[in-house]
Structures are given as C-alpha cells and as structure tokens.
Write a protein that holds these residues in place. Structure first.
Motif, PDB file in Angstrom:
ATOM      1  N   PRO A  81      44.471  38.266  38.688  1.00 57.14           N
ATOM      2  CA  PRO A  81      44.078  39.523  39.357  1.00 57.14           C
ATOM      3  C   PRO A  81      42.738  40.057  38.870  1.00 57.14           C
ATOM      4  CG  PRO A  81      46.395  39.589  38.712  1.00 57.14           C
ATOM      5  CD  PRO A  81      45.808  38.377  38.068  1.00 57.14           C
ATOM      6  N   LEU A  82      42.476  39.906  37.568  1.00 58.51           N
ATOM      7  CA  LEU A  82      41.198  40.386  37.041  1.00 58.51           C
ATOM      8  C   LEU A  82      40.042  39.577  37.596  1.00 58.51           C
ATOM      9  CD1 LEU A  82      39.601  42.186  35.131  1.00 58.51           C
ATOM     10  CD2 LEU A  82      40.072  40.556  33.295  1.00 58.51           C
ATOM     11  N   ALA A  85      39.418  40.671  41.097  1.00 59.72           N
ATOM     12  CA  ALA A  85      38.801  41.997  41.158  1.00 59.72           C
ATOM     13  C   ALA A  85      37.305  41.927  40.849  1.00 59.72           C
ATOM     14  CB  ALA A  85      39.502  42.936  40.176  1.00 59.72           C
ATOM     15  N   GLY A  88      35.546  40.545  43.847  1.00 63.94           N
ATOM     16  CA  GLY A  88      35.360  41.564  44.876  1.00 63.94           C
ATOM     17  C   GLY A  88      34.218  42.513  44.549  1.00 63.94           C
ATOM     18  N   PHE A  89      34.097  42.898  43.282  1.00 65.39           N
ATOM     19  CA  PHE A  89      32.996  43.772  42.893  1.00 65.39           C
ATOM     20  C   PHE A  89      31.651  43.077  43.078  1.00 65.39           C
ATOM     21  CE2 PHE A  89      30.088  45.087  39.435  1.00 65.39           C
ATOM     22  CZ  PHE A  89      29.842  46.382  39.864  1.00 65.39           C
TER      23      PHE A  89
END
Length: 349
Positions: A81-82, A85, A88-89
C-alpha cells in the motif's frame, strides 16, 4: 676355572654398538623440527578430548570454524500500500507540473511560477523534516526565501539563463551557514548541517530552472517530454516494487532493481511517442534521448533517497514525519529531472 682369554681372540665384542657404561659426555640435545616449539609442547601437554565414534580428527584449521557466524540481517519488508501511495503521489505531481507548463506563454510566466513555488515549498517541508538539519526552522525559512527569489529572478530577468539562479543559491547558502554560526547551540553541529543545507537549497533552485526553460524556444515542449518521462518512470518503478520487488538492491532498502529498470524504459518509450506528435525540432529519436536522461535521473534520485533513509535508520536516528519521508523521493526525482531537462534542451534542441 675360566680361561684367561676369550675363545674369539682379537675381536672387539662391542664394535657393533655403543659401549655400555656411564655416560661422561653432555646429554643429548632435545629433538627439534620445523613444526615443533615450546608452544606445541605445551599444547601437547594438555589433556586430549576424547573423540566420539565416527567423529573426524581435529584439524589445525578447525579453530577458524569455531568462531560465531555473522548475524544475518533480515531484509526490510516491502509494504505494497505504501508503494502504491507513493506511485500515486508521483503521478499527481508529474501531471500538475506538465499541465502547469502548458499555462506558460510569451510574457505570461507568472501562473507557472506560482505552481513551481508551491512545489518548492512542498520540497522544503519534506526534505527539512526528513533530514532534520541543525537549526531546522532557520534552514526552512532561508530555503523558502531562496525559492521565492529564484522564481522572481527566473521571471523578471531580461535574458533567460541560469546565472541569476546560481547567485541566488550561493547567497542563500551563505545566509543559512552564517545564521547557524551566530547561534551557539547550532555552532557545534554546523559541519553536519552544511551538506543538508546545500542539498535543500540546490533542490529548491533546481525547480526554478523549469521557469527559465519555459522562456526558451521549444522549452515548454521539452518540459512536457522530460517531466512526462520522469513521472511515468517514478510511477512505474513504485508500482513494480509493490508487485515484484526483486532482485533486492539492498536488504535495508525496500526497492527492487526491476522497478528501476522497467520504469526508466517505459518513461523513455512514452517520451519517444510524444516526440512523434510534436513539431520540429522534435523527433522520436531526440525525444527518446532527452526523455531517457530525465527518467534515469528521476529514478536514481528516488533510489538515493531510499538509501539515505536506510542509512539514517541504521545509524540509530529516530524516524521523522511519516508523510514527509515518503514524499521526499518523488520530489527529489523531479528536482533532479528539471536541470537535466534544461541541459538536454540546450544540447539537442
């Protein structure tokens, strides 16, 4: 009665060996050899260990095998998940910079400069909180002032060039160092803060090169090609780490070599596709070359941030703000891709 002479007259009965009797000479010297000394004799004097049945005899080189093995450090787990994320950033940051570059036009650079200023302030926040230099507040304020000054210099100068940005970076670095020398508390660690202060200020000024590049002919298209390639490379690299983080580059760094390579390759491919739709002087080959340089610079900067974070944790430093630490990689990647885009535009376009 015994005869006075032996029947074997004239023969020495002791000729084949030493004569018996007390020894009048020196005692024989102790036996010596190439591998025998006092230490060996003392070792032989110790009681021997009884061997079990089937156990091989002890060899001289067995002492090295008795030493304890080095502790194997387990690899750091990759949190999917990290990684997603962060991917995505990186994608959002790349889209924002590319769309902001499209707002720039002749005599109309202020909107793009405002977007760059926002990214610069985000860079200052993330890197100061992650690196924790001495006099953190002072370094953050000086870096923010350098960001604003660099953007103003990039917009207001008559001739587009990097010389004004260099002067701003040098002045900001000197101001930050002098500000830490004045304070007695931070004077002890001023040597440790030189590297971090210089790195933050240079990264902030590097984003200003995008404003300068937007004033150069074909500069906006170069920004589009290079930042698109960098955004794709960073995003794909992080997504690949979430799916297949192998082979591991280091046990303490949750990154894989496959993500770095695949990200750079796909970023280059996207830049080549963009080059086929852009007008002269762009060609697919030229776009692929400048896109390759920007993509490689971005993924290597992101990877270097991971190594730096692992080094701080291994040194025993307490982890800092969670969000800032994980924003540091994509921001550093775009900060390094910006001057790379400017250099490639000057060389190939």
């Amino acid at each position: 009665m015994f005869p006075s002479t032996s029947p074997e007259t004239g023969r020495d009965p002791w000729s084949d060996g030493p004569r018996p009797g007390p020894a009048y000479g020196q005692p024989p010297a102790p036996r010596s050899g190439p591998g025998v000394d006092d230490g060996d004799r003392r070792e032989r004097g110790k009681p021997r260990r009884a061997r079990r049945s089937g156990e091989p005899a002890r060899r001289p080189d067995d002492a090295a095998s008795d030493e304890p093995d080095e502790e194997v450090v387990p690899p750091v787990a990759v949190r999917k998940p990290l990684s997603l994320a962060i991917a995505g950033f990186a994608a959002l940051l790349g889209v924002g910079l590319v769309l902001g570059a499209q707002t720039a036009g002749p005599g109309h650079r202020l909107p793009f400069a405002i977007i760059i200023a926002g990214v610069q302030l985000l860079f200052v926040l993330a890197w100061t909180m992650a690196m924790r230099p001495p006099a953190l507040l002072l370094v953050a304020l000086v870096s923010a002032g350098v960001a604003v000054a660099a953007d103003v210099a990039a917009v207001q100068t008559e001739i587009a060039g990097l010389a004004p940005l260099g002067y701003v970076a040098a002045g900001g670095f000197l101001l930050g160092v002098l500000g830490q020398l004045v304070r007695r508390v931070d004077r002890v660690r001023v040597t440790d803060s030189l590297g971090s202060t210089l790195l933050i200020i240079v990264g902030v000024v590097a984003f200003g090169t995008l404003v300068v590049l937007s004033r150069v002919p074909a500069g906006t298209q170069a920004i589009t090609v290079c930042l698109t390639a960098s955004g794709v490379a960073l995003t794909v690299a992080r997504v690949t780490d979430a799916v297949a983080p192998w082979p591991r580059l280091a046990p303490q760094v949750p990154r894989g070599a496959a993500g770095v390579v695949v990200g750079a390759m796909l970023g280059t491919l996207v830049s080549a596709l963009l080059g086929s739709y852009l007008v002269t002087p762009f060609t697919p080959t030229r776009a692929a070359i400048i896109g390759l340089v920007a993509a490689v610079a971005a993924v290597l900067a992101d990877l270097a941030v991971g190594y730096a974070e692992a080094g701080r944790l291994m040194a025993g430093e307490a982890p800092t703000m969670w969000v800032a630490r994980h924003m540091q990689g994509p921001l550093g990647g775009f900060a390094l891709a910006a001057p790379a885009a400017y250099a490639m535009c000057m060389l190939f376009l």
